[in-house]
Design an enzyme around this catalytic site. Sequence first.
Site, PDB file in Angstrom:
ATOM      1  N   LYS B  84      -7.159   6.737  -4.417  1.00  0.00           N
ATOM      2  CA  LYS B  84      -6.961   5.457  -5.103  1.00  0.00           C
ATOM      3  C   LYS B  84      -7.323   5.614  -6.578  1.00  0.00           C
ATOM      4  CE  LYS B  84      -8.325   0.643  -4.135  1.00  0.00           C
ATOM      5  NZ  LYS B  84      -9.207  -0.174  -3.280  1.00  0.00           N
ATOM      6  N   SER B 159      -6.619  -3.413  -0.860  1.00  0.00           N
ATOM      7  CA  SER B 159      -6.095  -3.018  -2.136  1.00  0.00           C
ATOM      8  C   SER B 159      -5.774  -1.519  -2.239  1.00  0.00           C
ATOM      9  CB  SER B 159      -7.069  -3.402  -3.250  1.00  0.00           C
ATOM     10  OG  SER B 159      -8.296  -2.785  -3.042  1.00  0.00           O
ATOM     11  N   SER B 183     -10.302  -3.572   2.055  1.00  0.00           N
ATOM     12  CA  SER B 183      -9.306  -2.805   1.303  1.00  0.00           C
ATOM     13  C   SER B 183      -9.098  -1.362   1.715  1.00  0.00           C
ATOM     14  CB  SER B 183      -9.641  -2.857  -0.189  1.00  0.00           C
ATOM     15  OG  SER B 183      -9.464  -4.172  -0.670  1.00  0.00           O
TER      16      SER B 183
END
Lengths: 65, 475
Positions: B84, B159, B183
């Site tokens: 990420k 996310s 997330s």
Amino acid sequence: MNDDSRHSLHASARALQEIELGSEDVEVMLPTVSKSLTAVSKLAPRIAFEDEPALYAPFMERVKG
Amino acid sequence: MSGTADELCEMDMVEVAEAIRTRKVSAVEVTGACIQRIERLQPTLNCFISIEAEEALKAAERADEEVARGVIRGPLHGVLLAHKDMLYRAGKVTTCGSKIRKDFVPSYTATVHARLDAAGALNLGTLNMSEFAFGPTGHNGHWGHCRNPWNPDHITGGSSSGSGAAVAGRLVYGALGSDTGGSVRLPAGICGLAGLKPTQGRVSRYGVMPLSFSLDQIGPLTRSVRDCARIFSVIAGHDPKDPTSSTMPVDDYEARLSGGVRGMRIGVPTNFFYEDVSDEVRACIEESLRVFRELGAEIVKVQVPHVDILDGLSNVIMASEAATIHGNWLRARPDDYQPQVRQRIMAGLFYPATKYLEALDLRPKVVADVIDAVFASVDVLHAPLLPCPVPRIDETDLGGSSEAHAAVGSLSRLTRPLNYLGFPGLTVPAGFDGNGLPIAFQLLGRPYAEATLLRAGHAYQTATDWHRRVPDHPE
């Protein structure tokens, strides 16, 4: 929330945070803010005089799996 | 072994690490196969923000040279990962999925990156995410929405959207994400992967973009629970650079996978978690419980205290901390946020400091109540992850409207409570809905009980093959 409260929120935001706060933003945020504050208030009477945030991490180690 | 490129990409992390270690396949061959696949699928999935193919191939060559000399750096030697885009690497742009940080170059490297490097892992680039990690769907108006490999018209979850899509799309063998309200767990479940949110403080947050320092945790998204255990073993443990990281000893999570679940007490909540769950999801979740029963687990009904208000308690903490972290940008660059993200952060400006501190003070008490009511009588709690089939991207693209905030609340309703508690949670794929999108359950445990969660999830995956399914090419 009434118009006076909304006006107060806008004024606070401007004075304290220098952040532009649109009325649309307020309408969107208010339900979550209101619900979240209610959640805290529901359990707040259980807080002891000596409680503080730093107690959390050691407590988690005591109750570990 | 000389598989086709797709066969190489479809191995899981442990399999490919073993194949590289024993020289059945080279790291260069595997990395090249992944890069080819990325070239085909990235235009559709939009899971990468940056791709460093040349660097990855050079690192793969070095990895192969080391293997030839008998040098194996660690359990991830030569294995291609990506993460990420909020884990800092010195000298490399880390956008945090935002416009504001589109050119941000940190001067230091996240400890999780350093530990994976030391274990021999290769890094292919940075993965798409919701802006500043705010958003359970994977929408991103700055970098483009990420799309689900099982059906690109549907969300990946967020996310850690790119982490879910890249691993599920078989573009990399594993990825790290962050979890403040779901997330890691949501994109893992929505993309058909295993995903672990560790106990608060179990993994170092040094060098990771903060959203809410009291709730953030870093965790892996992988194709199998076994892979999860491997990568988690590498990243877990105290870090002197992160004073909030726990000094509790780290288990050998992979070694503790075996043992099955015979006699394990699996709790099923009688309140909250099954409210408004669709029939399709319910049927799948109940089938997974039947598998656990067949494996010898005992299913125990439990009532979970306070769970209906944990979302609110979590919001006060998250928004207050996020508003503080973002204060200068909210003042100077409010229009550079997507409206929904800005609104969620700005909500923190309206929580009095006393309420924020009360929410923090209450954590040990709420934890104690949940331990007494639930984990005194069960080893793990089993629950749905998402109450509904995976929604479409267009039906959840709601801007900064009230409907958008309601959608956010609905999608993360079953994951957010765990972040307030700080307990570990593991997502495990359990089937597919009528649209061909994954359905998953989550396992929740006591603090530092990751080994128990992983053992249960692994046992389930020895009896099922959902995690072996591969999406058709979504081109």
